[in-house]
Design an enzyme around this catalytic site. Structure first.
Site: not given
Length: 644
Positions: A2, A53, A76
């Site tokens: 992101c 994700i 992350g």
């Protein structure tokens, strides 16, 4: 993966312009093309761009705790989030999603700023706690994910995943930092915490930053360092077995995803090791991606193919054209500040190739720094032994004289190119290592820069970056010390920066299992002789991998991921290079000695010297000036873009 961005009023609770926050957020849309959300309240503005994700359906950000008093934006992956979620739920915290982001807000409630000690992964996040009136930023231990910040003159604190988010703020001053320019021409990148701009900084790896309302000085704290604590005595065979177990475990946790996943496969030891572990852990064939070069001196594709064949991967290869020059200006806009690693070009292309098939890719980055794989480590130990054999008071004048007298022989075999070695031996250990890794050597930088710019440096030299880290190094053996220096500078400032920007330009998440901090900690405690054994770097790693990879993969000479700059600058890029380096953009800065640049061009293009690395460094600086600072504008519009 992101992009995050934020505004914070250190002086009160002003209402921020939501349109400004949207512009700052939108300029990072490439980092998260799936969704973009904002949150504002008096004194605070937070923005997030999402690449979905995990928990694709309900992991939107900004994300809040139960009562909305704590909000986080996160870039992350936290690989141990499920274990943490169970622990936090048992302590009474209520979860509404199944994503790793929500763990952060509850971990903050439970453990405060020590929450970062519990996270295993790559991360950069910003968190606002309304009850404490506190802004908290954090970056992962090795600096895999980036985070930039700036305190503006009106008391507004701004931060973002990329410098371009800060540049989008109209009050951000684009004054160049002369010390950062010296660093750039020394290293080829700008080491943490500096940026090219005086007003902006990188949050260093393994650091947190906090700001209370009414406080205008950010408080930085380092929460981790590479320990280099020796293990209990263990044999080489025991170390090999344990390393294989730990590598497999690290790769396993990095496979966590709800989207297509694959790996980069260069044919080198590190990426091949990651693919071998993945193939043994996954039920379906591993998606692997490689690029090839027409020049056989730079082409490793046949080695990648042999690993792909052994593990029956779904392998995809594309050739990078030797004249891929359009990327030069593209790279400047991607990196936002001067960046002179020419392997950014093939890295950009392999990320582009991977994104056609996967959303997440594992890479082998970090193996050389972790396990002493660079040839320069061997040379440094050799030089250090010679320094220790003679008093430094004798080394400096003797080798200094030899270095000044010995001819520069770029054309000769390496064993005949002793000038650089003599010059390194005339320096102490840290300065000698800097001399070996620097792109533009000390004497050349002094000649390259104009007299007025040399005066503005007030004696500052780029080697001071390494000296600062050397003073903090927890170990004194020569090999571990230079590994530590590389992991604090080259790894984060060059390798990880290169991969983050190139991958996120294509909305591709890249994970680095060799930089799992638990694995890094364990490897750091191995004896130096297990890593560099005679002339063999990564010795224990290669021995551990012998059941998994062929000797041809493990023990052939390292090629690297380079491009043929020297021949480009004498051939297809010759005219473009001359126009850029002798043109008005560099000249108008007043930073450089045009006569010296002209001499460098003539020496290189005649074949008498190889100045390809310094010339590329200049070319990328010129491209930065044009593409990021718009230096082709009339002077009247460039008043706030000067060098301070």
């Amino acid at each position: 993966m992101c992009g995050i961005v934020g505004l914070f009023d250190t002086r009160g609770k002003r209402e921020f312009d939501r349109r400004l926050l949207e512009r700052m957020n939108q300029i990072q849309a490439h980092r998260g093309p799936d969704e973009g959300e904002l949150y504002t309240e008096p004194g605070v503005g937070l923005g997030h761009r999402r690449l979905s994700i995990m928990d694709v359906s309900s992991g939107q950000q900004p994300l809040f705790n139960e009562d909305g008093s704590v909000v986080v934006i996160f870039n992350g992956e936290i690989y141990n989030f499920q274990d943490l979620a169970r622990e936090l739920a048992a302590a009474g915290h209520i979860f509404r999603t199944h994503c790793d982001t929500e763990v952060i807000v509850h971990a903050w409630e439970e453990w405060g700023e020590n929450c970062v000690d519990r996270f295993r992964g790559m991360f950069a996040f910003g968190l606002w706690d309304r009850n404490r009136e506190l802004l908290f930023l954090a970056r992962d231990r090795l600096g895999i994910k980036p985070l930039y910040y700036s305190l503006l003159k009106d008391g507004t604190f701004i931060f973002g995943s990329e410098l371009k988010a800060l540049l989008a703020h109209p009050d951000f001053l684009r004054e160049l930092d002369p010390y950062a320019i010296e660093d750039y021409f020394g290293y080829g990148y700008i080491p943490e915490p500096k940026t090219i701009f005086r007003q902006a900084f990188k949050l260093p790896p393994a650091h947190t930053l906090k700001l209370h309302c009414g406080q205008n000085v950010p408080q930085l704290r380092q929460y981790w360092d590479i320990p280099f604590v020796p293990h209990e005595p263990l044999s080489m065979a025991e170390a090999q077995e344990e390393l294989t177990i730990r590598l497999r475990e690290s790769v396993k946790i990095h496979l966590m995803t709800e989207v297509p996943l694959g790996a980069f496969l260069s044919g080198g030891v590190d990426s091949s090791a990651v693919v071998a572990m993945m193939a043994n852990l996954m039920k379906e064939p591993v998606n692997t991606c490689s690029i090839s070069f027409g020049d056989p001196a730079f082409n490793e594709s046949q080695y990648a193919q042999s690993v792909a064949d052994r593990y029956h991967t779904s392998h995809n290869v594309e050739q990078v054209n030797h004249d891929d020059f359009d990327l030069i200006d593209k790279l400047a806009s991607i990196y936002d500040e001067p960046f002179a690693d020419s392997s950014a070009m093939p890295t950009y292309r392999v990320c582009e190739l991977a994104r056609k098939r996967v959303t997440v890719a594992l890479s082998g980055d970090g193996g050389d720094e972790n396990l002493a794989g660079y040839r320069r480590y061997r040379w440094h130990l050799y030089e250090d032994r010679m320094r220790s054999a003679l008093p430094f008071g004798l080394c400096k004048p003797m080798f200094g004289l030899l270095g000044s007298l010995y001819p520069k022989a770029d054309w000769a075999p390496k064993f005949l190119r002793a000038k650089s070695t003599f010059e390194a031996l005339a320096r102490d250990s840290v300065e000698g290592y800097f001399h070996g890794v620097s792109i533009v050597k000390d004497r050349m930088r002094q000649s390259l820069f104009s007299p007025s710019f040399n005066r503005s440096l007030q004696g500052y030299q780029a080697v001071e970056v390494l000296r600062m880290h050397a003073e903090k190094c927890p170990v004194q053996d020569a090999l571990s010390r230079v590994q530590y220096l590389d992991m604090k500078t080259y790894l984060v400032g060059d390798i990880l920066t290169k991969v983050d920007r190139a991958s996120m330009a294509h909305a591709l998440e890249v994970r680095v299992p060799l930089l799992d901090h638990k694995l890094v900690e364990w490897i750091s405690g191995l004896p130096a002789s297990f890593k560099l054994h005679g002339h063999e770097g990564k010795y224990v790693f290669k021995k551990a991998l012998e059941p998994h990879l062929s000797n041809e993969i493990l023990y052939r000479d390292k090629m690297g991921f380079a491009v043929p700059l020297a021949s480009w600058f004498r051939g297809p890029l010759r005219e473009r290079l001359n126009n850029a380096l002798m043109g008005p953009v560099l000249s108008d800065t007043g930073l450089f000695n045009r006569t010296y640049i002209s001499q460098m061009l003539d020496q290189h293009q005649s074949g008498r010297r190889d100045h390809s690395a310094p010339l590329w460094t200049l070319l990328m600086f010129e491209s930065f000036l044009r593409n990021v600072l718009d230096m082709e504008q009339p002077r009247s519009r460039k008043e706030d873009r000067k060098v301070a």
